[in-house]
Write a protein that holds these residues in place. Structure first.
Motif, PDB file in Angstrom:
ATOM      1  N   ARG A  55      30.626  38.228  51.677  1.00  0.00           N
ATOM      2  CA  ARG A  55      32.014  38.285  52.162  1.00  0.00           C
ATOM      3  C   ARG A  55      32.608  36.879  52.320  1.00  0.00           C
ATOM      4  N   GLY A  56      33.907  36.800  52.106  1.00  0.00           N
ATOM      5  CA  GLY A  56      34.616  35.547  52.322  1.00  0.00           C
ATOM      6  C   GLY A  56      34.530  34.543  51.194  1.00  0.00           C
ATOM      7  N   ARG A  57      33.761  34.821  50.171  1.00  0.00           N
ATOM      8  CA  ARG A  57      33.554  33.838  49.111  1.00  0.00           C
ATOM      9  C   ARG A  57      34.769  33.747  48.183  1.00  0.00           C
ATOM     10  N   LEU A  58      35.146  32.519  47.846  1.00  0.00           N
ATOM     11  CA  LEU A  58      36.158  32.259  46.841  1.00  0.00           C
ATOM     12  C   LEU A  58      35.524  32.353  45.462  1.00  0.00           C
ATOM     13  N   ALA A  59      36.344  32.429  44.424  1.00  0.00           N
ATOM     14  CA  ALA A  59      35.814  32.544  43.068  1.00  0.00           C
ATOM     15  C   ALA A  59      34.908  31.364  42.724  1.00  0.00           C
ATOM     16  N   ALA A  60      35.288  30.154  43.141  1.00  0.00           N
ATOM     17  CA  ALA A  60      34.465  28.974  42.860  1.00  0.00           C
ATOM     18  C   ALA A  60      33.096  29.091  43.534  1.00  0.00           C
ATOM     19  N   GLN A  61      33.069  29.678  44.742  1.00  0.00           N
ATOM     20  CA  GLN A  61      31.794  29.837  45.448  1.00  0.00           C
ATOM     21  C   GLN A  61      30.936  30.910  44.801  1.00  0.00           C
ATOM     22  N   VAL A  62      31.559  31.996  44.366  1.00  0.00           N
ATOM     23  CA  VAL A  62      30.796  33.018  43.642  1.00  0.00           C
ATOM     24  C   VAL A  62      30.161  32.407  42.400  1.00  0.00           C
ATOM     25  N   ALA A  82      36.021  39.021  41.854  1.00  0.00           N
ATOM     26  CA  ALA A  82      36.356  37.964  42.816  1.00  0.00           C
ATOM     27  C   ALA A  82      37.785  37.507  42.555  1.00  0.00           C
ATOM     28  N   GLY A  83      38.344  36.772  43.511  1.00  0.00           N
ATOM     29  CA  GLY A  83      39.676  36.205  43.339  1.00  0.00           C
ATOM     30  C   GLY A  83      40.665  36.574  44.409  1.00  0.00           C
ATOM     31  N   ASP A  93      45.652  28.629  42.611  1.00  0.00           N
ATOM     32  CA  ASP A  93      45.829  28.216  41.221  1.00  0.00           C
ATOM     33  C   ASP A  93      45.205  29.303  40.346  1.00  0.00           C
ATOM     34  N   ALA A  94      46.035  30.130  39.735  1.00  0.00           N
ATOM     35  CA  ALA A  94      45.529  31.243  38.931  1.00  0.00           C
ATOM     36  C   ALA A  94      44.672  30.759  37.772  1.00  0.00           C
ATOM     37  N   ASP A  95      45.026  29.623  37.174  1.00  0.00           N
ATOM     38  CA  ASP A  95      44.235  29.105  36.065  1.00  0.00           C
ATOM     39  C   ASP A  95      42.843  28.678  36.539  1.00  0.00           C
ATOM     40  N   GLU A  96      42.783  28.064  37.712  1.00  0.00           N
ATOM     41  CA  GLU A  96      41.487  27.645  38.239  1.00  0.00           C
ATOM     42  C   GLU A  96      40.608  28.853  38.552  1.00  0.00           C
ATOM     43  N   VAL A  97      41.180  29.828  39.225  1.00  0.00           N
ATOM     44  CA  VAL A  97      40.407  31.029  39.558  1.00  0.00           C
ATOM     45  C   VAL A  97      39.979  31.753  38.286  1.00  0.00           C
ATOM     46  N   GLY A  98      40.913  31.905  37.355  1.00  0.00           N
ATOM     47  CA  GLY A  98      40.573  32.538  36.088  1.00  0.00           C
ATOM     48  C   GLY A  98      39.496  31.784  35.341  1.00  0.00           C
ATOM     49  N   GLY A  99      39.498  30.457  35.455  1.00  0.00           N
ATOM     50  CA  GLY A  99      38.467  29.649  34.801  1.00  0.00           C
ATOM     51  C   GLY A  99      37.081  29.929  35.348  1.00  0.00           C
ATOM     52  N   HIS A 100      36.990  30.097  36.670  1.00  0.00           N
ATOM     53  CA  HIS A 100      35.679  30.417  37.256  1.00  0.00           C
ATOM     54  C   HIS A 100      35.212  31.801  36.822  1.00  0.00           C
ATOM     55  N   ARG A 136      51.298  36.361  42.516  1.00  0.00           N
ATOM     56  CA  ARG A 136      49.935  35.832  42.395  1.00  0.00           C
ATOM     57  C   ARG A 136      48.983  36.904  41.865  1.00  0.00           C
ATOM     58  N   VAL A 137      49.140  38.124  42.373  1.00  0.00           N
ATOM     59  CA  VAL A 137      48.286  39.216  41.906  1.00  0.00           C
ATOM     60  C   VAL A 137      48.503  39.444  40.413  1.00  0.00           C
ATOM     61  N   ALA A 138      49.755  39.447  39.983  1.00  0.00           N
ATOM     62  CA  ALA A 138      50.061  39.645  38.567  1.00  0.00           C
ATOM     63  C   ALA A 138      49.468  38.523  37.720  1.00  0.00           C
ATOM     64  N   ALA A 139      49.570  37.292  38.199  1.00  0.00           N
ATOM     65  CA  ALA A 139      49.026  36.153  37.449  1.00  0.00           C
ATOM     66  C   ALA A 139      47.510  36.234  37.341  1.00  0.00           C
ATOM     67  N   LEU A 140      46.852  36.606  38.434  1.00  0.00           N
ATOM     68  CA  LEU A 140      45.394  36.726  38.406  1.00  0.00           C
ATOM     69  C   LEU A 140      44.962  37.842  37.461  1.00  0.00           C
ATOM     70  N   ASN A 141      45.634  38.978  37.529  1.00  0.00           N
ATOM     71  CA  ASN A 141      45.286  40.090  36.642  1.00  0.00           C
ATOM     72  C   ASN A 141      45.454  39.704  35.175  1.00  0.00           C
ATOM     73  N   HIS A 142      46.509  38.963  34.861  1.00  0.00           N
ATOM     74  CA  HIS A 142      46.722  38.525  33.486  1.00  0.00           C
ATOM     75  C   HIS A 142      45.553  37.671  33.009  1.00  0.00           C
ATOM     76  N   ARG A 143      45.103  36.749  33.835  1.00  0.00           N
ATOM     77  CA  ARG A 143      44.001  35.867  33.429  1.00  0.00           C
ATOM     78  C   ARG A 143      42.687  36.624  33.335  1.00  0.00           C
ATOM     79  N   ILE A 144      42.493  37.614  34.173  1.00  0.00           N
ATOM     80  CA  ILE A 144      41.294  38.453  34.066  1.00  0.00           C
ATOM     81  C   ILE A 144      41.280  39.169  32.726  1.00  0.00           C
ATOM     82  N   ARG A 145      42.410  39.742  32.341  1.00  0.00           N
ATOM     83  CA  ARG A 145      42.477  40.484  31.069  1.00  0.00           C
ATOM     84  C   ARG A 145      42.230  39.564  29.880  1.00  0.00           C
ATOM     85  N   VAL A 146      42.853  38.396  29.890  1.00  0.00           N
ATOM     86  CA  VAL A 146      42.694  37.459  28.769  1.00  0.00           C
ATOM     87  C   VAL A 146      41.243  37.020  28.642  1.00  0.00           C
ATOM     88  N   ALA A 147      40.634  36.634  29.766  1.00  0.00           N
ATOM     89  CA  ALA A 147      39.238  36.184  29.736  1.00  0.00           C
ATOM     90  C   ALA A 147      38.314  37.321  29.320  1.00  0.00           C
TER      91      ALA A 147
END
Length: 271
Positions: A55-62, A82-83, A93-100, A136-147
């Motif tokens: 619990r509580g972990r950010l994408a970078a920590q995961v 995660a995210g 930063d959606a790009d940073e989270v998507g990168g992880h 932010r949710v829309a941006a994160l979902n977009h990066r999840i789909r692309v990745a």
């Protein structure tokens, strides 16, 4: 590997994957990942399952804490979710989270694992005060789909089905799924993976709510929620604390799944 014949399932993520909202820290947590493992084990009795989520972990920590242990377990199925903790922070930063997320997708699929993930529903439909977070949710979902497309990752699209924001699928804090919500998430991923006995029934709406609260009553509910959950959450952020401080994975090793498997959350020896 044919659907439903996975032998080693490893779950990576944060509180949702750990199972918060489905059980408690006394009786143990279940959660959607445990429920998915139970469905997998029903078809493959020899299934081994590990849950590395905290619990509580950010994408970078995961990414930093869970990927290497996951790879060492050599899963043939992995889930990476995660995210959400990131998009709740002031600096997102959606790009940073998507990168992880993509780095985890890439490493796990390169080793031969089939990876599954989810998109997230609009948090503003669950928490009206969080309306500014919708982009932010829309941006994160977009990066999840692309990745996911780049690495052949299976995506359970929980973002756009109305039932996913039904309040009965969420616990009182509105940040974690209720037992019914965890059941629906597990069913969504099972359906996306085309597991035996899975179906799209998870998108079906629940029966209508008997009473629609008045605007005054709804406003009072929001104030009570803010006092009970938002205030303490903000307090931890200001102190630089996390709900996951001192905790470790509840199920760090591959072990057999037996029935409705409630696993106690991990704690450090200092807890």
């Amino acid at each position: 590997m044919p659907s439903g014949e996975y032998l080693r399932y490893v779950a990576l993520g944060d509180s949702q994957t750990e199972g918060l909202g489905d059980g408690d820290d006394i009786t143990g947590l279940r959660g959607w990942a445990d429920r998915l493992a139970e469905q997998l084990a029903a078809g493959v009795p020899g299934l081994q399952y590990a849950n590395l989520a905290v619990r509580g972990r950010l994408a970078a920590q995961v990414h930093a804490e869970q990927l290497e242990p996951a790879l060492a377990l050599r899963p043939d199925l992995a889930t990476v979710v995660a995210g959400v903790n990131d998009l709740l922070r002031p600096r997102f930063d959606a790009d940073e989270v998507g990168g992880h997320l993509e780095a985890m997708f890439a490493a796990l699929t390169a080793q031969g694992a089939h990876v599954a993930t989810v998109t997230f529903p609009d948090i503003a439909r669950i928490i009206p005060l969080a309306r500014p977070l919708s982009p932010r949710v829309a941006a994160l979902n977009h990066r999840i789909r692309v990745a996911a497309r780049r690495h052949g990752v299976t995506v359970a699209e929980t973002s756009h089905h109305p039932v996913t924001t039904d309040p009965r699928l969420w616990s009182q804090d509105r940040l974690h799924a209720s037992p019914l919500g965890h059941e629906r998430i597990a069913a969504a991923i099972a359906h996306a993976l085309q597991l035996p006995n899975s179906s799209e029934a998870w998108i079906h709406p629940l029966s209508s709510l008997a009473v629609t609260p008045s605007r005054w009553r709804a406003g009072a509910t929001e104030l009570r929620w803010a006092a009970a959950f938002l205030g303490p959450w903000l307090g931890r952020r200001l102190r630089g604390r996390s709900s996951g401080d001192g905790r470790t994975a509840k199920r760090p090793l591959l072990t057999p799944v037996i029935g409705a498997d409630r696993t106690m959350p991990g704690r450090s020896s200092a807890s």
